[in-house]
Design an enzyme around this catalytic site. Structure first.
Site, mmCIF file in Angstrom:
data_model
loop_
_atom_site.group_PDB
_atom_site.id
_atom_site.type_symbol
_atom_site.label_atom_id
_atom_site.label_comp_id
_atom_site.label_asym_id
_atom_site.label_seq_id
_atom_site.Cartn_x
_atom_site.Cartn_y
_atom_site.Cartn_z
ATOM 1 N N ASP A 170 49.335 24.283 -8.123
ATOM 2 C CA ASP A 170 48.779 23.494 -7.023
ATOM 3 C C ASP A 170 48.020 22.274 -7.544
ATOM 4 O O ASP A 170 47.539 21.462 -6.769
ATOM 5 C CB ASP A 170 47.903 24.340 -6.093
ATOM 6 N N ASP B 175 49.316 28.174 -11.147
ATOM 7 C CA ASP B 175 50.011 28.357 -9.866
ATOM 8 C C ASP B 175 50.545 27.052 -9.291
ATOM 9 O O ASP B 175 51.033 27.020 -8.159
ATOM 10 C CB ASP B 175 49.114 29.056 -8.845
ATOM 11 N N SER C 115 45.256 30.998 -10.576
ATOM 12 C CA SER C 115 45.334 29.557 -10.804
ATOM 13 C C SER C 115 45.189 29.207 -12.287
ATOM 14 O O SER C 115 45.994 29.630 -13.099
ATOM 15 C CB SER C 115 44.279 28.858 -9.936
ATOM 16 N N ASP D 38 48.830 23.631 -13.458
ATOM 17 C CA ASP D 38 48.069 24.824 -13.811
ATOM 18 C C ASP D 38 48.919 26.058 -13.516
ATOM 19 O O ASP D 38 50.102 25.942 -13.206
ATOM 20 C CB ASP D 38 46.734 24.856 -13.054
#
Length: 445
Positions: A244, A242, A102, A240
């Site tokens: 999400d 990833d 992340s 960010d």
């Protein structure tokens, strides 16, 4: 023995804590626990990753563990975490695995596992997978029973078609600067926003495996703020590593955090009749300003512990339609089983396009209260809050604040400290009250 699973999967420095051996063991254990027993068809897992350098190594290890248990893998490549969750459902897979840390620095990596339908795992399932990791493999299949690996070449297109439904109106009037964090959003986010009609200016969208989250993305928004102003854009969006998460910047370069985004979306959904039971789900870390804004709109706020998994649990339990975190994890269950930064960006821009209003104007109902946070080192972070003197100090502050602020005591999940957080109408008041309670905590340790 320390628990492998944290609040968002298994994380650590790649090749140190998160080794290929552990990744393979997790793939094997997930296949044994989540592969549907007795299925007449071949069992299938979806595996994706972000662009960080260790991702290829860990992807290979996870897939080896999965294949060794006789489960096939659909390898979707570099995609956002919510894409892997969605594709787990869309492909009717037994489970999904996302290899990403992340917003963490490049040397870190992580493994997130999704169950059938793309849902995050509950504690009991994580505990069982962890037990299987420690047990080691049993008898493995041979020959035709070994799992196969197929590249899912339509994965990105399927995901883009899915998220495109979040743009409820054309975005042609808008110019947006998008910070992709040199991460999993680097291809998907600009394509999704352009497909909806926005004029897109991508920055930090050239991942090389080493530059993910490096001075960019949702945890480092300085360059995005400058770019929005210099380009004269209507807004900026920051993801960010990833994708999400989504945070925003208004045309003046001011950060619009997850709380403010939730306020904008909640008011829009209330107006359109989409906000189920006129209820928003947020965590205890959301600013009091969010609660005041929602109170004035007759919207109830359900509060959960810290972590998007707890937001998801409350959303599912109450069948609510919007929830999220101050950090930018925004969950719209009608579009997915987890936070999706690209969906959030599309919905935010759709509201701007529909109303013709600026982001600053739309976010105006969210007036952030000054917040003071003090970390107090303690001998036992689990019991100090129950000491009579601490409880008395907290009760006195709560009485003085009334409904104009709040106090929160929370043990750190990673350090031997108790966090004392106070929000009040002005910073001086918040600081005085936080110091008073922090002193009482310190005296008990």
């Amino acid at each position: 023995m320390a628990r492998l699973f944290g609040t968002d999967g298994v994380r650590g420095v790649a090749n140190r804590e998160l080794t290929p051996e552990l990744a393979m063991a997790l793939g094997s254990a997930a296949a044994r626990r989540l592969g549907r027993a007795g299925a007449t068809r071949r069992r299938v897992a979806v595996v994706g990753r972000d662009p960080r350098a260790s991702g290829e190594m860990l992807e290979a290890a996870v897939i080896a563990g999965i294949a060794g248990e006789g489960v096939d893998t659909l390898r979707v490549g570099i995609l956002p975490t919510p894409a892997v969750a969605y594709l787990t459902s869309a492909y009717d897979a037994d489970f999904g695995v996302m290899i990403s840390a992340s917003h963490n620095p490049m040397p870190d990596n992580g493994i997130k596992i999704f169950g059938p339908g793309g849902h995050k795992l509950d504690d009991a399932t994580e505990d069982r997978i962890e037990e299987l990791v420690h047990q080691g493999p049993g008898e493995r299949p041979t020959g035709a029973g070994i799992g196969r690996v197929v590249d899912a070449e339509d994965a990105l297109e399927r995901y883009l078609r899915h998220v495109g439904k979040a743009a409820t109106t054309r975005l042609d009037p808008l110019t947006v600067v998008v910070d992709c964090a040199h991460g999993a959003a680097s291809v998907a986010a600009p394509r999704a926003y352009r497909a909806a009609g926005a004029n897109v200016i991508p920055i930090h969208a050239d991942p090389d495996g080493l530059n993910i989250n490096d001075g960019c993305g949702s945890t480092h928004m300085e360059s995005l703020r400058s770019a929005v102003v210099s380009y004269g854009a209507d807004l900026g969006l920051a993801h960010d590593g990833d994708a999400d998460r989504c945070l925003a910047v208004d045309a003046h370069g001011r950060v619009i955090d997850g709380d403010a985004i939730m306020v904008v979306l909640a008011l829009a959904m209330q107006q359109s009749g989409e906000l189920v039971s006129d209820t928003l789900v947020a965590t205890v870390m959301s600013n009091m300003g969010l609660h005041l804004a929602m109170r004035s709109a007759d919207i109830e706020v359900r509060t959960t512990g810290v972590g998007d998994r707890y937001v998801l649990e409350e959303l599912r339990a109450g069948q609510f339609s919007l929830g999220g975190e101050q950090s930018g994890h925004i969950v719209l269950p009608s579009f997915g089983t987890t936070g999706d930064g690209i969906v959030t960006g599309l919905r935010l821009m759709a509201r701007m396009a529909q109303t013709g209003r600026s982001l600053a104007d739309l976010a105006q109902p969210m007036q952030t209260l000054p917040q003071v946070l003090i970390n107090v080192e303690v001998a036992d972070k689990t019991t100090v809050a129950d000491a009579p003197s601490v409880r008395d100090a907290v009760a006195q502050v709560e009485a003085e604040l009334g409904d104009t602020g709040r106090i929160l005591l929370r043990p750190s999940g990673t350090e031997q400290v108790v966090r004392v957080m106070v929000e009040a109408a002005d910073e001086d008041t918040a600081r005085q009250m936080a110091v008073r309670v922090a002193d009482s905590v310190s005296a008990e340790s």
